[in-house]
Enzyme design. Structure first.
Site, PDB file in Angstrom:
ATOM      1  N   CYS A  74       0.829  -1.200   0.000  1.00  0.00           N
ATOM      2  CA  CYS A  74       0.000   0.000   0.000  1.00  0.00           C
ATOM      3  C   CYS A  74       0.868   1.257   0.000  1.00  0.00           C
ATOM      4  O   CYS A  74       1.770   1.396   0.836  1.00  0.00           O
ATOM      5  CB  CYS A  74      -0.905   0.006   1.233  1.00  0.00           C
ATOM      6  N   CYS A  88      -1.132   6.254   6.343  1.00  0.00           N
ATOM      7  CA  CYS A  88      -2.325   5.711   6.984  1.00  0.00           C
ATOM      8  C   CYS A  88      -1.925   4.974   8.249  1.00  0.00           C
ATOM      9  O   CYS A  88      -0.910   4.275   8.275  1.00  0.00           O
ATOM     10  CB  CYS A  88      -3.040   4.775   6.003  1.00  0.00           C
ATOM     11  N   CYS A  91      -3.180  -1.163   9.053  1.00  0.00           N
ATOM     12  CA  CYS A  91      -2.296  -2.191   8.472  1.00  0.00           C
ATOM     13  C   CYS A  91      -0.855  -2.022   8.923  1.00  0.00           C
ATOM     14  O   CYS A  91       0.072  -1.994   8.103  1.00  0.00           O
ATOM     15  CB  CYS A  91      -2.365  -2.182   6.948  1.00  0.00           C
ATOM     16  N   CYS A 169      -7.996   0.059  -0.575  1.00  0.00           N
ATOM     17  CA  CYS A 169      -7.521  -0.449   0.710  1.00  0.00           C
ATOM     18  C   CYS A 169      -7.437  -1.961   0.580  1.00  0.00           C
ATOM     19  O   CYS A 169      -8.446  -2.624   0.315  1.00  0.00           O
ATOM     20  CB  CYS A 169      -8.463  -0.059   1.851  1.00  0.00           C
ATOM     21  N   GLN A 292     -17.538 -11.796  13.348  1.00  0.00           N
ATOM     22  CA  GLN A 292     -16.113 -11.722  13.065  1.00  0.00           C
ATOM     23  C   GLN A 292     -15.896 -11.069  11.709  1.00  0.00           C
ATOM     24  O   GLN A 292     -16.611 -11.359  10.746  1.00  0.00           O
ATOM     25  CB  GLN A 292     -15.495 -13.124  13.086  1.00  0.00           C
ATOM     26  N   ASP A 396     -16.207 -15.967  24.802  1.00  0.00           N
ATOM     27  CA  ASP A 396     -15.732 -15.115  23.704  1.00  0.00           C
ATOM     28  C   ASP A 396     -16.002 -13.668  24.086  1.00  0.00           C
ATOM     29  O   ASP A 396     -16.818 -12.972  23.483  1.00  0.00           O
ATOM     30  CB  ASP A 396     -16.446 -15.484  22.404  1.00  0.00           C
ATOM     31  N   CYS A 423      -9.494 -11.919  21.690  1.00  0.00           N
ATOM     32  CA  CYS A 423      -8.809 -11.040  20.743  1.00  0.00           C
ATOM     33  C   CYS A 423      -7.769 -10.186  21.441  1.00  0.00           C
ATOM     34  O   CYS A 423      -7.240  -9.247  20.843  1.00  0.00           O
ATOM     35  CB  CYS A 423      -9.814 -10.159  20.000  1.00  0.00           C
TER      36      CYS A 423
END
Length: 466
Positions: A74, A88, A91, A169, A292, A396, A423
């Site tokens: 990118c 940005c 990522c 993106c 998800q 979860d 997570c």
């Protein structure tokens, strides 16, 4: 150690849980955290702040690349030497090879277990890769603004509210990108004023897009107030340009806040839900419900949880899914248990879960609405008549993990197995330590790459009675 603004050379040792490279200044033991670094890099960095015991710095030049450093695909990636409005903040690991990302995520989980959980004897399995390393996100929230007299839409530059305007993106499906670009074009054409954070003015704050694997999309505008100038013209133009859009909604967020979504949703045109397929499951969910974001990887995750719990042929009398959302994991496990109970605080998600059960012909699952912490009576009532060692539970939770009362409730003798999906490696490690004190033994742990190109990692773990 140099003062802020000074330049030093560092060697990167490993990736830290927050996503930066953990480096040490050459000739010094001082730890320096550097974004967009890679293990093995030798970097020239600019010190931005000095704290007790460590410093924060920005990479200025890669003097010697580590073995896992690659050129980011990118053009907006905030790599060394790139700065300003064009970079940005998303990522953050696109400069790492896929193999390097998987290894670093495993290392982060191991570090959190040792450092936070004080757990030393559990081998962390290799990270399960995402079936799709790019174009994987089924949901995106894109901020809008104005720059150089025109609307811009993209993600924030690191540490700021400046929007890095994108034309593509690489973690978003092409369909989502097309919707964003068309809404940005229409924003200018229709004379809408994008939101300005500093003055808390303007109308269009964000665009929400949810897509399905079958190539359909929901689009929702997040606006500052209830007005909707040129509403019909907008809907007609968006439908004509992107016919895959099957529904348009609007969310109103009137407050001066970093919370993107307000409480009020309203339909504008078409469908208000999107159906997604995860394996053989059909799941319908409204825009605010949790799914998800990586559908192919979620199928792999749910399969892993099922294999951990039932891979030896064990069948529980009761399977409990806490923080169940729209019922994804509960319904995935329903064929492997006599009865399933899901508990979720979002009442709309519970309605979705019940309808999803009917949609999939699942008759042995029921769902209760309420915060898990305040619904422990429902949990105890379900476990009460269940024989010892014949039930299992799936956790979860959100990133904050589980509260102590919830973990204490899992001491119930009916529970024989516990699967934990997380997570957040840090709060997982904390909760794993607390579970160990309640008689649970961590038997298996496998990271899952649910979020390629970023430092975020999902965890699937199995606990057995000690």
């Amino acid at each position: 150690m140099s003062e802020p603004g000074g330049t030093i050379e560092v060697r990167v040792e490993r990736m830290a849980p927050e996503g930066q490279g953990l480096a040490r200044a050459e000739g010094s033991g001082r730890v320096v955290f550097v974004p967009c670094a890679a293990p093995g890099d030798r970097l020239r960095v600019v010190v931005e702040s000095v704290q007790k015991g460590y410093a924060l710095a920005r990479a200025e030049e890669v003097l010697e690349p580590g073995p896992d450093r690659v050129e980011p695909s990118c053009p907006l990636h905030a790599a060394a030497g790139r700065s300003g409005r064009e970079t940005c903040g998303g990522c953050g690991w696109q400069h790492l090879s896929l193999a390097g990302q998987l290894a670093a995520k495993r290392s982060i989980v191991e570090d959190c277990l040792r450092r936070i959980g004080r757990i030393q004897d559990v081998p962390v399995e290799e990270t399960l890769p995402s079936p799709r390393p790019t174009r994987y996100r089924n949901k995106v929230l894109v901020p809008f603004g104005r720059a150089a007299g025109r609307p811009v839409a993209g993600f924030y530059a690191p540490g700021s509210h400046r929007i890095a305007d994108f034309q593509d993106c690489l973690v978003q499906p092409e369909l989502s990108v097309r919707v964003v670009l068309e809404v940005k074009r229409l924003c200018g054409e229709l004379g809408w004023e994008p939101y300005d954070v500093s003055s808390h003015s303007g109308w269009l704050r964000h665009l929400f897009v949810r897509t399905s694997e079958e190539g359909r999309a929901l689009a929702a505008l997040v606006t500052l107030d209830p007005s909707f100038p040129k509403r019909d013209q907008f809907v007609a133009a968006l439908r004509a340009a992107v016919p895959e859009v099957c529904g348009v909604l609007r969310n109103i967020q009137p407050h001066r806040t970093s919370v993107v979504l307000g409480r009020e949703w309203e339909p504008v045109w078409g469908e208000t839900e999107l159906e997604e397929r995860v394996g053989s499951l059909r799941l319908r969910a409204g825009p605010e419900a949790f799914l998800q974001v990586n559908t192919p990887a979620s199928e792999a995750l749910y399969g892993l949880v099922s294999e951990m719990l039932f891979g030896d042929g064990w069948r529980p009398a009761l399977a409990v899914d806490l923080y169940c959302g729209v019922g994804s994991i509960a319904l995935w496990l329903a064929s492997r248990a006599d009865e399933v109970l899901g508990i979720e605080e979002n009442r709309r998600a519970v309605e979705d879960a019940r309808r999803n059960a009917a949609l999939n012909g699942v008759q042995n699952a029921r769902f209760a609405a309420g915060r898990v912490e305040t619904a422990l009576g429902t949990l105890r009532a379900a476990l009460g008549p269940t024989a010892a060692g014949t039930a299992c539970v799936v956790l979860d939770p959100p990133r904050a993990g589980c509260s102590i009362p919830v973990l204490k409730a899992l001491r119930d003798p009916a529970l024989a197995r516990l699967a934990y999906v997380s997570c957040n490696p840090a709060t997982f490690a904390r909760d794993a330590s607390r579970l160990a004190k309640s008689g649970w033994k961590l038997a298996r742990l496998k990271p899952v790459d649910m979020f390629p190109q970023t430092s975020h990692v999902e965890i699937a773990a199995l606990f057995l009675r000690g």
